[in-house]
Write a protein that holds these residues in place. Sequence first.
Motif, mmCIF file in Angstrom:
data_model
loop_
_atom_site.group_PDB
_atom_site.id
_atom_site.type_symbol
_atom_site.label_atom_id
_atom_site.label_comp_id
_atom_site.label_asym_id
_atom_site.label_seq_id
_atom_site.Cartn_x
_atom_site.Cartn_y
_atom_site.Cartn_z
ATOM 1 N N PRO A 1 0.809 -1.115 -0.003
ATOM 2 C CA PRO A 1 -0.006 0.145 -0.117
ATOM 3 C C PRO A 1 0.925 1.226 -0.014
ATOM 4 N N LYS A 2 0.424 2.425 -0.574
ATOM 5 C CA LYS A 2 1.364 3.514 -0.820
ATOM 6 C C LYS A 2 1.305 4.081 0.644
ATOM 7 N N ASP A 3 0.543 4.280 1.328
ATOM 8 C CA ASP A 3 0.642 4.646 2.725
ATOM 9 C C ASP A 3 1.542 4.016 3.488
ATOM 10 N N GLU A 4 1.949 2.713 3.501
ATOM 11 C CA GLU A 4 2.847 1.943 4.470
ATOM 12 C C GLU A 4 4.171 2.137 4.024
ATOM 13 N N LYS A 5 5.042 2.677 5.073
ATOM 14 C CA LYS A 5 6.495 2.821 4.855
ATOM 15 C C LYS A 5 7.253 2.108 5.562
ATOM 16 N N ARG A 6 8.162 1.643 5.300
ATOM 17 C CA ARG A 6 9.162 0.783 6.141
ATOM 18 C C ARG A 6 9.940 1.701 7.341
#
Length: 198
Positions: free
Chosen positions: A48-53
């Motif tokens: 998903p675009k909102d989820e960042k590492r």
Amino acid sequence: MAETTLNQDVKESATDSSVSQSSQTGSALVTKKRRRSETFVVPPRIQPKDEKRAKKPVTHYTPDDLRENKPVTIHPGAGKRLSDIPHVEFRIRSKKVDQTLKLLHRLLWSRPGQAKELRNHLLPFSGLVYDSTKNRNSFKSKIEKWKLKEIKEVCRLFAVPLASEKATMIEKLLDFLENPQALEPGTPNISSSSSSSS
């Protein structure tokens, strides 16, 4: 005639069997080639675009000596400053920065010190100052861990007379460190005798 027709029949049957075998092996080769040429496409992982590492915080290594970058405090002692004792000052200033000066600095201030600061810290020293954590026995136990060669080097640096026993030399060195004093006029300078004995 009958023999020739028999031979022809045998040849024809042989050629038919070889053709059938070659067609079978050819089909087998074709299937192998097809299997090799087939590539399996793995679908990419969809994020998903909102989820960042989340990044982990980086902690840099620093040695203990650099962490405790507190200035050295030189408390006034009971004796003379080493810079006021001519033969001791000369030896400290002319000596190269080596293990002897680092050992002495570690003994007096519980840290090795940097090379450019060793002389600046040692010359104003005027005697050991005891408190609740530091007393004569604690300094004695530190010096007892030194090698005999290192004790002799420090004794030569301060012109403390050498002795045949290690315990006697430690006591004389501690007496000097508690109350540094210049050599009396009748006391021989041990620099020549110590260099000849070693």
